[in-house]
Design a protein around this motif. Structure first.
Motif, PDB file in Angstrom:
ATOM      1  N   LEU A  78      29.270  42.561  41.378  1.00 13.21           N
ATOM      2  CA  LEU A  78      28.457  42.571  40.160  1.00 13.21           C
ATOM      3  C   LEU A  78      29.177  43.398  39.110  1.00 13.21           C
ATOM      4  O   LEU A  78      29.991  44.250  39.438  1.00 13.21           O
ATOM      5  N   GLY A  79      28.867  43.150  37.867  1.00 10.01           N
ATOM      6  CA  GLY A  79      29.441  43.973  36.804  1.00 10.01           C
ATOM      7  C   GLY A  79      30.058  43.147  35.707  1.00 10.01           C
ATOM      8  O   GLY A  79      30.065  41.920  35.743  1.00 10.01           O
ATOM      9  N   ASN A  80      30.601  43.846  34.723  1.00  8.11           N
ATOM     10  CA  ASN A  80      31.161  43.199  33.528  1.00  8.11           C
ATOM     11  C   ASN A  80      32.679  43.060  33.603  1.00  8.11           C
ATOM     12  O   ASN A  80      33.340  42.956  32.582  1.00  8.11           O
ATOM     13  N   PHE A  81      33.245  43.023  34.802  1.00  3.48           N
ATOM     14  CA  PHE A  81      34.695  42.876  34.954  1.00  3.48           C
ATOM     15  C   PHE A  81      35.104  41.444  34.620  1.00  3.48           C
ATOM     16  O   PHE A  81      34.299  40.519  34.670  1.00  3.48           O
ATOM     17  N   SER A  82      36.382  41.280  34.284  1.00  7.86           N
ATOM     18  CA  SER A  82      36.847  39.939  33.896  1.00  7.86           C
ATOM     19  C   SER A  82      38.271  39.688  34.380  1.00  7.86           C
ATOM     20  O   SER A  82      39.019  40.622  34.674  1.00  7.86           O
TER      21      SER A  82
END
Length: 171
Positions: A78-82
């Motif tokens: 989960l999270g805003n990593f890309s």
């Protein structure tokens, strides 16, 4: 989340690493997280027994094997990593041996599965060599449900990932 002062796993790098053992009652620090994880596994696979949950932030590790595991794992990130952050798991494509008894399977071509775990849960086998790919930016949190007990030992997944299960869950 209240994170422990130091990592539970030496030799692996993460900004934060927490292990939640499943046999803890009345956890005053992590009760809500435990309940959310329990609910996720009830939705995912109500019959799966897990002895622990690894909760990580920005986990990075060289290829490794979780040699204490007795079964496959469930993993979600989960999270805003890309641009990266996938789970990579080595395995092999089993092939039927026409000369073996009862159509036994033998090891075929070696494969490296690159599995998207961002906002989805997958069934993978940590008893195969595996690692997390690097990513460009943002925070990556992961939940890894695993079993190191001998309650429900499972055969090793030949390919390292149960793709049929993962595809079934999201169609």
């Amino acid at each position: 989340v209240r994170w422990p002062a130091e990592s539970h796993r030496k030799g692996l790098t993460s900004e934060r690493y927490l292990v939640l053992q499943s046999n803890v009652q009345n956890d005053r620090f992590y009760a809500e997280l435990r309940m959310a994880c329990h609910d996720l596994m009830q939705w995912t696979d109500p019959d799966y027994y897990y002895s622990g949950i690894a909760v990580t932030k920005n986990f990075v590790a060289s290829p490794h094997i979780d040699d204490r595991d007795q079964s496959y794992q469930y993993a979600v990130s989960l999270g805003n990593f890309s641009n990266g952050g996938q789970l990579c798991v080595e395995g092999f494509n089993p092939v039927e041996d026409e000369f073996a008894n009862c159509g036994d399977l033998i090891e075929g071509e070696d494969v490296v599965n690159v599995v998207e775990t961002q906002n989805r849960i997958v069934r993978a086998d940590g008893r195969h060599v595996h690692w997390v790919r690097g990513w460009d930016g943002g925070d990556r949190y992961s939940l890894i449900f695993y079993d190191t007990s001998d309650r429900r030992c499972a055969e090793k997944l030949p390919s390292g990932v149960d793709e049929s299960w993962s595809l079934h869950r999201y169609t």
